[in-house]
Design an enzyme around this catalytic site. Structure first.
Site, PDB file in Angstrom:
ATOM      1  N   SER A 112      -8.426  -4.532   6.736  1.00 55.01           N
ATOM      2  CA  SER A 112      -7.822  -3.364   6.292  1.00 55.01           C
ATOM      3  C   SER A 112      -8.117  -3.440   4.744  1.00 55.01           C
ATOM      4  O   SER A 112      -9.057  -3.469   4.059  1.00 55.01           O
ATOM      5  CB  SER A 112      -6.810  -2.751   6.650  1.00 55.01           C
ATOM      6  OG  SER A 112      -6.246  -1.651   6.370  1.00 55.01           O
ATOM      7  N   HIS A 113      -6.928  -3.076   4.152  1.00 52.74           N
ATOM      8  CA  HIS A 113      -6.943  -3.041   2.505  1.00 52.74           C
ATOM      9  C   HIS A 113      -6.820  -4.635   2.045  1.00 52.74           C
ATOM     10  O   HIS A 113      -6.582  -4.520   0.789  1.00 52.74           O
ATOM     11  CB  HIS A 113      -5.634  -2.275   2.266  1.00 52.74           C
ATOM     12  CG  HIS A 113      -4.377  -2.842   2.785  1.00 52.74           C
ATOM     13  ND1 HIS A 113      -4.170  -2.880   4.044  1.00 52.74           N
ATOM     14  CD2 HIS A 113      -3.598  -3.506   2.202  1.00 52.74           C
ATOM     15  CE1 HIS A 113      -2.848  -3.394   4.472  1.00 52.74           C
ATOM     16  NE2 HIS A 113      -2.608  -3.775   3.251  1.00 52.74           N
ATOM     17  N   ASP A 276      -9.629   2.968   1.757  1.00 51.74           N
ATOM     18  CA  ASP A 276      -9.548   1.415   2.077  1.00 51.74           C
ATOM     19  C   ASP A 276     -10.894   0.591   2.837  1.00 51.74           C
ATOM     20  O   ASP A 276     -11.474   1.298   3.066  1.00 51.74           O
ATOM     21  CB  ASP A 276      -8.198   0.820   2.608  1.00 51.74           C
ATOM     22  CG  ASP A 276      -8.255   1.151   3.962  1.00 51.74           C
ATOM     23  OD1 ASP A 276      -8.966   2.059   4.537  1.00 51.74           O
ATOM     24  OD2 ASP A 276      -7.340   0.562   4.832  1.00 51.74           O
ATOM     25  N   ASP A 280      -9.181   3.825   6.852  1.00 51.50           N
ATOM     26  CA  ASP A 280      -7.845   4.621   7.457  1.00 51.50           C
ATOM     27  C   ASP A 280      -7.029   5.142   6.567  1.00 51.50           C
ATOM     28  O   ASP A 280      -6.230   5.916   6.524  1.00 51.50           O
ATOM     29  CB  ASP A 280      -7.284   3.924   8.606  1.00 51.50           C
ATOM     30  CG  ASP A 280      -7.052   2.291   8.189  1.00 51.50           C
ATOM     31  OD1 ASP A 280      -7.141   2.155   7.326  1.00 51.50           O
ATOM     32  OD2 ASP A 280      -6.593   1.725   9.433  1.00 51.50           O
ATOM     33  N   ARG A 281      -6.941   4.438   5.444  1.00 51.23           N
ATOM     34  CA  ARG A 281      -5.846   4.811   4.421  1.00 51.23           C
ATOM     35  C   ARG A 281      -6.389   5.586   3.269  1.00 51.23           C
ATOM     36  O   ARG A 281      -7.711   5.556   2.985  1.00 51.23           O
ATOM     37  CB  ARG A 281      -5.519   3.247   3.676  1.00 51.23           C
ATOM     38  CG  ARG A 281      -4.669   2.459   4.317  1.00 51.23           C
ATOM     39  CD  ARG A 281      -4.145   1.390   3.607  1.00 51.23           C
ATOM     40  NE  ARG A 281      -3.520   0.553   4.408  1.00 51.23           N
ATOM     41  CZ  ARG A 281      -2.368  -0.384   3.926  1.00 51.23           C
ATOM     42  NH1 ARG A 281      -1.890  -0.192   2.765  1.00 51.23           N
ATOM     43  NH2 ARG A 281      -1.756  -0.961   4.860  1.00 51.23           N
ATOM     44  N   LYS A 375      -5.020   6.361  11.715  1.00 51.59           N
ATOM     45  CA  LYS A 375      -4.925   7.108  10.443  1.00 51.59           C
ATOM     46  C   LYS A 375      -6.434   7.295  10.221  1.00 51.59           C
ATOM     47  O   LYS A 375      -7.259   6.647  10.398  1.00 51.59           O
ATOM     48  CB  LYS A 375      -3.994   6.844   9.382  1.00 51.59           C
ATOM     49  CG  LYS A 375      -4.306   5.197   9.142  1.00 51.59           C
ATOM     50  CD  LYS A 375      -3.122   4.503   8.110  1.00 51.59           C
ATOM     51  CE  LYS A 375      -3.152   3.030   7.860  1.00 51.59           C
ATOM     52  NZ  LYS A 375      -2.928   2.146   8.878  1.00 51.59           N
TER      53      LYS A 375
HETATM   54  C1  G16 Z   1      -1.195  -1.094   8.959  1.00 49.02           C
HETATM   55  C2  G16 Z   1      -0.559  -0.304  10.042  1.00 49.02           C
HETATM   56  C3  G16 Z   1       0.241   0.806   9.510  1.00 49.02           C
HETATM   57  C4  G16 Z   1       1.132   0.157   8.527  1.00 49.02           C
HETATM   58  C5  G16 Z   1       0.384  -0.708   7.532  1.00 49.02           C
HETATM   59  C6  G16 Z   1       1.482  -1.496   6.580  1.00 49.02           C
HETATM   60  O1  G16 Z   1      -2.272  -0.279   8.169  1.00 49.02           O
HETATM   61  O2  G16 Z   1      -1.629   0.571  10.604  1.00 49.02           O
HETATM   62  O3  G16 Z   1       0.888   1.443  10.396  1.00 49.02           O
HETATM   63  O4  G16 Z   1       1.977   1.002   7.661  1.00 49.02           O
HETATM   64  O5  G16 Z   1      -0.166  -1.728   8.198  1.00 49.02           O
HETATM   65  O6  G16 Z   1       2.143  -2.607   7.596  1.00 49.02           O
HETATM   66  P1  G16 Z   1       3.147  -3.541   6.835  1.00 49.02           P
HETATM   67  O7  G16 Z   1       4.084  -2.944   6.133  1.00 49.02           O
HETATM   68  O8  G16 Z   1       3.751  -4.327   8.185  1.00 49.02           O
HETATM   69  O9  G16 Z   1       2.331  -4.615   5.816  1.00 49.02           O
HETATM   70  P2  G16 Z   1      -3.642  -0.988   7.852  1.00 49.02           P
HETATM   71  O10 G16 Z   1      -4.500   0.046   6.893  1.00 49.02           O
HETATM   72  O11 G16 Z   1      -3.451  -2.327   6.909  1.00 49.02           O
HETATM   73  O12 G16 Z   1      -4.438  -1.192   9.088  1.00 49.02           O
END
Ligand code: G16
Length: 539
Positions: A112-113, A276, A280-281, A375
């Site tokens: 992800s990010h 990201d 998704d972000r 998302k």
């Molecule tokens: C993921 C989840 C999100 C969550 C985020 C942060 O996003 O899909 O629902 O809000 O992680 O999670 P945490 O606060 O536990 O680090 P992504 O974009 O990283 O897949």
């Protein structure tokens, strides 16, 4: 041609908030990917007749891991894999492909990010037939399997070429290479009024979209530049690169520096956005103006009637508990359903599938709707552009207008990174124990009215999840504490602060949350327990 290889368990293959996320070097250890994937296949059981999506955000090790997974899928009896061309697929496009083709699930290779490269992170997100990531009960079963794994199956073959669209076979397994952009673009055309957006760009409207050298570059170029007519070069860092060109593909004020400089300049374009690593972000910016993700969710929800796909009504809206309460006021005004879930997009899936909600979002730069079960960064950008096209207002005017109507939840998240896991766990455990004793305490003008762990009881599958601790104050302010579930090493304590104000709408968030930050630090004894005087990242 099918080889069975002996292996032994790794003890760190428990999935977090969104799949498995580890340092690239950890994932590169012998049999690491193989153990994890075999554990998933063992947990699913019979794979005969099953079809899965496969792709990733193109980060370092994507190409190696994808070949391993293809060969293991063939050896384990998967009937078909649908793979994004060159091994690329964004998380939202992947969810769409699973839903449209009624697949049994899919694997998106992404952290992800989180940064990429050999010194960065790698990850695997696993979605089931809902198009959303598997529920915790299933990931727990997979973890149990990783702890007893003793062998895996792999097909011995040359690497599969992923550059040409078309069909091929590996043993009995069919492989279809697709262009993942087509379905995604078609879906966006069906949600939004593209002709209104074309008019907007024709009128001279300018934007910059920062793809951060990650997976959304080609999607953004096709949609914003080729179809909607944004000027060439409106999409920057458009080419997906294995190390994201050294960028940290996290669309926030800290890491999207190039975009921020563009939007803070005197000749800034009308609109700025970033996505990201896996698309998704999103972050939304106006000229010298930042929209907090919690406000973005509230504003999008307020404008749902202007979007063709939602104009006949929406079921409701949901947010994670840590996200500000801004959207709750919108839900009330529109008289639609409203839900709060633990952090993790997977918790929205049951609510969408049971027609309880249509729109959802989180403070962590995520917004989306039931068009898919993840998302969706580009969806959020198109939604914002639609509001601008409809109202003729700037991003800042839209936000101000919203605050005038509903009041403003000043909101920031403070991250304390790189903590010792045991110290972080005991901070949370001790804090939870003392919560009941805090109710009624005064800290200056702040009086605690409620202090409790956040417990979510899913109305559909009746599972119960505890995630984070919430302290409410008499004046409507809130503190939420939780540990991140997406880091690749150590622990990150997240402290989310919210201060609701009906009249002072144009103040600085940091100043408005100064007192609350001090209270939050004191209550959780953050400095004493972690040695940190200040947060490492504030978003
Ligand atoms: C993921 C989840 C999100 C969550 C985020 C942060 O996003 O899909 O629902 O809000 O992680 O999670 P945490 O606060 O536990 O680090 P992504 O974009 O990283 O897949």
């Amino acid at each position: 041609m099918i080889k069975t290889v002996k292996t032994s368990p790794y003890n760190d293959q428990k999935m977090g908030t969104a799949g498995l996320r580890r340092k690239s070097k950890v994932v590169m250890q012998p049999n690491y990917v193989e153990n994890f994937m075999q554990s998933i296949f063992n947990t699913i059981g019979s794979l005969n007749g099953k079809t899965f999506l496969l792709g990733g955000d193109g980060r370092f090790y994507n190409d190696i891991a994808i070949q391993k997974i293809i060969k293991m899928a063939a050896a384990n009896g998967v009937s078909k894999l649908i793979i994004g061309q060159n091994g690329y697929v964004s998380t939202p496009a992947g969810s769409r492909i699973i839903l449209k083709n009624k697949l049994n699930g899919g694997f998106v290779l992404s952290a992800s990010h989180n940064p990429g490269g050999i010194n960065g992170d790698f990850g695997i997100k696993y979605a089931n037939e809902t198009g959303g990531q598997i529920p915790s009960a299933v990931s727990d079963r997979i973890y149990q399997e990783t702890q007893k794994i003793s062998e895996y199956k792999i097909f011995e073959a040359d690497d599969i070429k992923l550059d040409k669209i078309g069909r091929q076979k590996l043993g009995d397994m069919e492989i279809e290479i697709i262009d993942p952009l087509n379905d995604y673009v078609e879906m966006m055309e069906n949600i939004f009024d593209f002709s209104a957006l074309k008019k907007l760009f024709k009128s001279g409207f300018t934007m910059k979209f920062d793809a951060m050298n990650a997976v959304t570059g080609p999607y953004a170029v096709r949609i914003f530049e080729d179809i909607l007519g944004a000027a060439k070069g409106s999409v920057i860092n458009a080419k997906p690169l294995p190390d994201f060109g050294g960028l940290h593909p996290d669309p926030n004020l800290l890491y999207a520096k190039e975009l921020l400089a563009i939007m803070n300049a005197d000749n800034a374009p009308d609109f700025g956005a970033a996505n990201d690593g896996d698309g998704d972000r999103n972050m939304i910016l106006g000229k010298k103006f930042f929209v907090s993700p919690s406000d973005s969710l509230a504003i999008l929800t307020d404008y749902y009637p202007i979007i063709p796909a939602y104009k006949n009504g929406i079921f409701g809206v949901a947010k994670s508990a840590a996200t500000s309460t801004a959207v709750s006021r919108v839900a009330k005004a529109h008289d639609i359903g409203y839900y709060e879930v633990p952090t993790g997009w997977k918790y929205f899936v049951n609510l969408m599938d049971s027609n309880r909600i249509t729109i959802c979002g989180e403070e962590s730069f995520g917004t989306g709707s039931s068009h898919i079960r993840e998302k969706d960064g580009i969806w959020a950008v198109l939604f914002w552009l639609s509001i601008i096209a409809e109202t003729g207002m700037s991003v800042e005017e839209i936000a101000l207008d919203h605050w005038k109507k509903y009041g403003r939840s000043y909101y920031l998240r403070y991250d304390f990174d790189g903590l010792d896991t045991k110290a972080a766990d005991s901070l949370m455990a001790d804090l939870e124990n003392k919560l009941p004793t805090l109710v009624g305490n005064h800290y200056g003008e702040y009086k605690i009215t409620q202090a409790r762990p956040f417990v979510y009881n899913d109305p559909v599958d009746h599972s119960s999840t505890k995630n984070g601790l919430i302290i409410n104050f008499e004046n409507g302010s809130r503190i939420v504490y939780r540990l991140s579930g997406t880091g690749s090493s150590g622990a990150t304590l997240r402290v989310y602060l919210e201060n609701y104000n009906r009249t002072d709408l144009k103040e600085d968030s940091h100043e408005m949350l100064e007192d609350l930050l001090e209270i939050a630090m004191e209550i959780a004894e953050i400095t004493a327990r972690t040695g940190k005087q200040h947060a490492d990242v504030i978003t």
